[in-house]
Design a protein around this motif. Structure first.
Motif, PDB file in Angstrom:
ATOM      1  N   THR A 134       5.575 -12.270  -3.790  1.00 52.64           N
ATOM      2  CA  THR A 134       4.662 -11.350  -4.465  1.00 52.64           C
ATOM      3  C   THR A 134       4.204 -10.285  -3.485  1.00 52.64           C
ATOM      4  N   LEU A 135       4.048  -9.075  -3.978  1.00 48.75           N
ATOM      5  CA  LEU A 135       3.566  -7.937  -3.200  1.00 48.75           C
ATOM      6  C   LEU A 135       2.414  -7.321  -3.987  1.00 48.75           C
ATOM      7  N   THR A 136       1.201  -7.372  -3.423  1.00 48.68           N
ATOM      8  CA  THR A 136       0.024  -6.894  -4.143  1.00 48.68           C
ATOM      9  C   THR A 136      -0.787  -5.965  -3.253  1.00 48.68           C
ATOM     10  N   ALA A 137      -1.600  -5.122  -3.893  1.00 50.84           N
ATOM     11  CA  ALA A 137      -2.487  -4.200  -3.182  1.00 50.84           C
ATOM     12  C   ALA A 137      -3.878  -4.291  -3.788  1.00 50.84           C
ATOM     13  N   ALA A 138      -4.898  -4.142  -2.931  1.00 55.15           N
ATOM     14  CA  ALA A 138      -6.285  -4.179  -3.392  1.00 55.15           C
ATOM     15  C   ALA A 138      -7.131  -3.317  -2.464  1.00 55.15           C
ATOM     16  N   ASN A 139      -8.235  -2.796  -2.973  1.00 49.67           N
ATOM     17  CA  ASN A 139      -9.200  -2.028  -2.183  1.00 49.67           C
ATOM     18  C   ASN A 139     -10.485  -2.850  -2.092  1.00 49.67           C
ATOM     19  N   THR A 140     -10.667  -3.552  -0.989  1.00 39.73           N
ATOM     20  CA  THR A 140     -11.860  -4.387  -0.783  1.00 39.73           C
ATOM     21  C   THR A 140     -12.635  -3.860   0.421  1.00 39.73           C
ATOM     22  N   TYR A 141     -12.506  -4.538   1.555  1.00 42.91           N
ATOM     23  CA  TYR A 141     -13.160  -4.018   2.754  1.00 42.91           C
ATOM     24  C   TYR A 141     -12.381  -2.850   3.336  1.00 42.91           C
ATOM     25  N   GLY A 142     -11.276  -2.578   2.772  1.00 40.64           N
ATOM     26  CA  GLY A 142     -10.404  -1.462   3.138  1.00 40.64           C
ATOM     27  C   GLY A 142      -9.226  -1.476   2.189  1.00 40.64           C
ATOM     28  N   SER A 143      -8.195  -0.735   2.513  1.00 40.70           N
ATOM     29  CA  SER A 143      -6.974  -0.790   1.719  1.00 40.70           C
ATOM     30  C   SER A 143      -6.153  -1.976   2.225  1.00 40.70           C
ATOM     31  N   VAL A 144      -5.942  -2.972   1.373  1.00 34.92           N
ATOM     32  CA  VAL A 144      -5.319  -4.236   1.777  1.00 34.92           C
ATOM     33  C   VAL A 144      -4.029  -4.438   0.989  1.00 34.92           C
ATOM     34  N   VAL A 145      -2.926  -4.636   1.708  1.00 39.18           N
ATOM     35  CA  VAL A 145      -1.635  -4.943   1.095  1.00 39.18           C
ATOM     36  C   VAL A 145      -1.244  -6.346   1.542  1.00 39.18           C
ATOM     37  N   THR A 146      -0.870  -7.205   0.563  1.00 39.30           N
ATOM     38  CA  THR A 146      -0.580  -8.606   0.854  1.00 39.30           C
ATOM     39  C   THR A 146       0.815  -8.967   0.368  1.00 39.30           C
ATOM     40  N   VAL A 147       1.551  -9.657   1.246  1.00 42.33           N
ATOM     41  CA  VAL A 147       2.877 -10.186   0.899  1.00 42.33           C
ATOM     42  C   VAL A 147       2.801 -11.702   1.013  1.00 42.33           C
ATOM     43  N   ARG A 148       3.237 -12.392  -0.047  1.00 44.76           N
ATOM     44  CA  ARG A 148       3.284 -13.854  -0.027  1.00 44.76           C
ATOM     45  C   ARG A 148       4.674 -14.307  -0.461  1.00 44.76           C
ATOM     46  N   VAL A 149       5.257 -15.199   0.343  1.00 45.80           N
ATOM     47  CA  VAL A 149       6.576 -15.760   0.028  1.00 45.80           C
ATOM     48  C   VAL A 149       6.509 -17.262   0.269  1.00 45.80           C
ATOM     49  N   ARG A 150       6.950 -18.016  -0.733  1.00 49.71           N
ATOM     50  CA  ARG A 150       6.948 -19.470  -0.623  1.00 49.71           C
ATOM     51  C   ARG A 150       8.345 -19.974  -0.284  1.00 49.71           C
ATOM     52  N   ALA A 151       8.392 -21.081   0.451  1.00 49.88           N
ATOM     53  CA  ALA A 151       9.685 -21.638   0.845  1.00 49.88           C
ATOM     54  C   ALA A 151      10.443 -22.192  -0.349  1.00 49.88           C
ATOM     55  N   ASP A 152       9.715 -22.693  -1.377  1.00 52.78           N
ATOM     56  CA  ASP A 152      10.396 -23.265  -2.528  1.00 52.78           C
ATOM     57  C   ASP A 152      10.911 -22.196  -3.485  1.00 52.78           C
ATOM     58  N   ARG A 153      10.653 -20.927  -3.168  1.00 53.15           N
ATOM     59  CA  ARG A 153      11.138 -19.786  -3.948  1.00 53.15           C
ATOM     60  C   ARG A 153      10.685 -19.839  -5.394  1.00 53.15           C
ATOM     61  N   GLU A 154       9.497 -20.363  -5.654  1.00 47.90           N
ATOM     62  CA  GLU A 154       9.010 -20.433  -7.030  1.00 47.90           C
ATOM     63  C   GLU A 154       8.126 -19.254  -7.384  1.00 47.90           C
ATOM     64  N   GLY A 155       7.933 -18.317  -6.433  1.00 44.27           N
ATOM     65  CA  GLY A 155       7.068 -17.187  -6.730  1.00 44.27           C
ATOM     66  C   GLY A 155       7.693 -16.243  -7.720  1.00 44.27           C
ATOM     67  N   LEU A 156       6.906 -15.333  -8.211  1.00 42.41           N
ATOM     68  CA  LEU A 156       7.418 -14.317  -9.125  1.00 42.41           C
ATOM     69  C   LEU A 156       8.035 -13.196  -8.341  1.00 42.41           C
ATOM     70  N   GLY A 157       8.672 -12.267  -9.033  1.00 42.65           N
ATOM     71  CA  GLY A 157       9.213 -11.099  -8.384  1.00 42.65           C
ATOM     72  C   GLY A 157       8.110 -10.200  -7.898  1.00 42.65           C
ATOM     73  N   ALA A 158       8.456  -9.160  -7.160  1.00 42.69           N
ATOM     74  CA  ALA A 158       7.471  -8.246  -6.611  1.00 42.69           C
ATOM     75  C   ALA A 158       6.664  -7.621  -7.718  1.00 42.69           C
ATOM     76  N   THR A 159       5.352  -7.736  -7.582  1.00 42.21           N
ATOM     77  CA  THR A 159       4.462  -7.180  -8.595  1.00 42.21           C
ATOM     78  C   THR A 159       3.395  -6.365  -7.932  1.00 42.21           C
ATOM     79  N   SER A 160       2.758  -5.541  -8.716  1.00 43.65           N
ATOM     80  CA  SER A 160       1.677  -4.734  -8.176  1.00 43.65           C
ATOM     81  C   SER A 160       0.418  -5.032  -8.927  1.00 43.65           C
TER      82      SER A 160
END
Length: 521
Positions: A495-521
């Protein structure tokens, strides 16, 4: 020797005849089975009616109360048995003693079936193997004038008798099946003649050869080709199917937005299914909702450009470090020449401690050497540009994290996210913060900066089409940073997500079991 017809018409006729034969045979078998089930059901109803009728007859209770029940009941039960054609009618006492039997020599012997339900006043039916073989039997209680159970009546029909009746029903079923097959054969023969006229008597291989010549032009084109007609993909060649995963007949609602009919587009960057593509769209003049779309794969070139860009930036970071080191070295030499060696030693020691502390800090929490080198280079590059660069206290990356993303993929993701952050941070308060946590189960990369961030629509454009917020962001070769990151994430179903909290924050999460969803915003 060929065992199947040569022509398409013959093969279709043979297949249809085979299907009809299977249907007819299956239907006949089901009809026979249904006849047998109906016979069993009718037999159960018949023996139940006989047993209950005799049990409820007052004469049966009176006979059971007489000194010799068999003398009264045996002629009656045998007469009823001969009239109905069932196998046996047995009248017995509560102690199982038989008072009647088809074989008179067995009168007085104990009844072999179950009598528990009858003793409770219930009528029950069972399948049991008795002295006459397997049979379906019903046993009903006989009540005296005072309501007590004084005996029971069991009536049954043997399985052999049921089978004889069932076999007698087979000839009509077989005749019906034969008539159906003959009728189907005539219909199939007529269809074969019609197909022979329409196909010219060609074999499937010959028809396939004609189609292959027609299809050769599409196969010869090394670009993906999609023809959209009335909001549907009317034609999709192999390359387009490989790149986009769409097939002929796919509705517009399931097509990527650049494939839907619209204004003309030339070589627009697009990320789909982990690939970087160049898409061109040409509307069909005078036909609303129609267009011809060509797709070129630029994935390898984009990856090469991304790696080259990372190496270039890494080289720039090394150059900035070398430049800064040269300035400090000149300062140290000048201090020594000025006769102030103590200050030179103090300056050199302080710089060495700061540099070593940074190296120790990053090598302690990041096990991958290439990632450490990248972070050190980005730190130097940020220092040269006056940007505060930091690694979060929670950061911890084990060497097992390379099982999730390879070192090259880590460099692509972290390098591009940090570059974007340094470009986007607020000039009045420039800072970039990197957090990386990863082991054999999951990897999380968080890059924050002091910039204003992007709204969801802009972020989605940046991850799917190589869009850039810089001047000339849609020019070829620019704005590929987030697109490359999205490509790596999509390849690993993270997953690839973006948020504006304490600053502009971009987060990438990848699981070893590959059960995550495709890249999303």
């Amino acid at each position: 020797m060929r065992w199947y017809p040569r022509t398409l018409a013959g093969q279709v006729a043979a297949l249809m005849l085979a299907v009809v034969a299977v249907v007819v045979v299956a239907g006949s078998a089901l009809a026979a089975l249904d006849a047998r089930v109906d016979g069993d059901r009718a037999a159960r109803a018949e023996v139940t009616g006989i047993a209950v009728g005799l049990a409820e007859s007052p004469s049966t209770a009176q006979a059971l109360a007489s000194p010799d029940p068999s003398a009264v009941l045996q002629p009656v039960t045998e007469r009823v048995r001969h009239q109905t054609g069932i196998a046996f009618i047995t009248v017995l006492g509560p102690d199982r003693t038989r008072y009647t039997h088809t074989d008179p020599e067995r009168i007085g012997e104990p009844y072999l079936g179950g009598i528990g339900a009858a003793l409770r006043g219930e009528v029950s039916t069972e399948t049991y193997t008795g002295t006459l073989g397997p049979s379906i039997r019903t046993i009903a209680p006989v009540r005296g004038p005072d309501g007590r159970i004084v005996g029971m009546v069991a009536a049954g029909i043997t399985q052999e008798s049921l089978s004889s009746g069932w076999w007698g029903r087979l000839p009509p079923i077989v005749l019906t099946a034969g008539a159906a097959l003959l009728t189907a054969g005539g219909g199939v023969w007529w269809i074969r003649r019609r197909l022979m006229r329409q196909t010219g008597g060609l074999a499937p291989d010959e028809l396939r050869l004609m189609y292959d010549h027609h299809d050769a032009v599409l196969r010869a084109v090394r670009e993906g080709l999609v023809v959209v007609e009335d909001g549907r993909a009317a034609l999709v060649n192999d390359e387009a199917h490989r790149l986009l995963g769409v097939g002929t007949g796919t509705p517009a609602t399931e097509l990527p937005d650049l494939l839907a009919a619209g204004d003309a587009v030339t070589d627009e960057l697009y990320v789909e299914g982990g690939r970087v593509l160049l898409v061109s769209r040409s509307p069909v003049s005078g036909r609303r909702g129609s267009a011809v779309v060509t797709v070129r794969d630029r994935t390898e070139l984009a990856e090469t450009l991304g790696e080259l860009d990372s190496m270039t930036r890494f080289a720039e970071a090394l150059r900035s470090q070398a430049h800064e080191s040269a300035n400090r070295l000149h300062t140290l030499v000048a201090l020594v020449e000025m006769g102030r060696p103590e200050e030179a030693v103090r300056l050199a020691t302080t710089e060495l401690e700061l540099s070593q502390h940074l190296i120790d800090r990053m090598t302690a929490v990041v096990a991958e050497p290439a990632l450490v080198a990248l972070l050190l280079g980005k730190s130097a590059q940020a220092a040269e540009r006056g940007i505060a660069f930091s690694l979060t206290e929670e950061s911890q990356v084990s060497d097992e994290a390379t099982q999730i993303l390879s070192p090259g993929e880590m460099i692509t993701v972290v390098g591009n996210l940090v570059d974007n952050a340094m470009e986007a941070c607020d000039p009045a308060d420039p800072w970039v913060e990197v957090g990386i946590v990863g082991d054999h189960r999951a990897l999380e990369i968080v890059v924050a900066d002091s910039g204003p961030g992007m709204d969801p629509e802009t972020f989605d454009r940046a991850t799917t089409r190589g869009y850039s917020t810089k001047t000339g962001g849609d020019e070829a070769g620019r704005g590929l940073g987030l697109a490359l990151v999205a490509q790596v994430v999509a390849r690993h179903r993270g997953t690839l997500t973006a948020a504006n909290t304490y600053g502009s924050v971009v987060t990438v999460r990848v699981r070893a079991d590959r059960e995550g969803l495709g890249a999303t915003s």
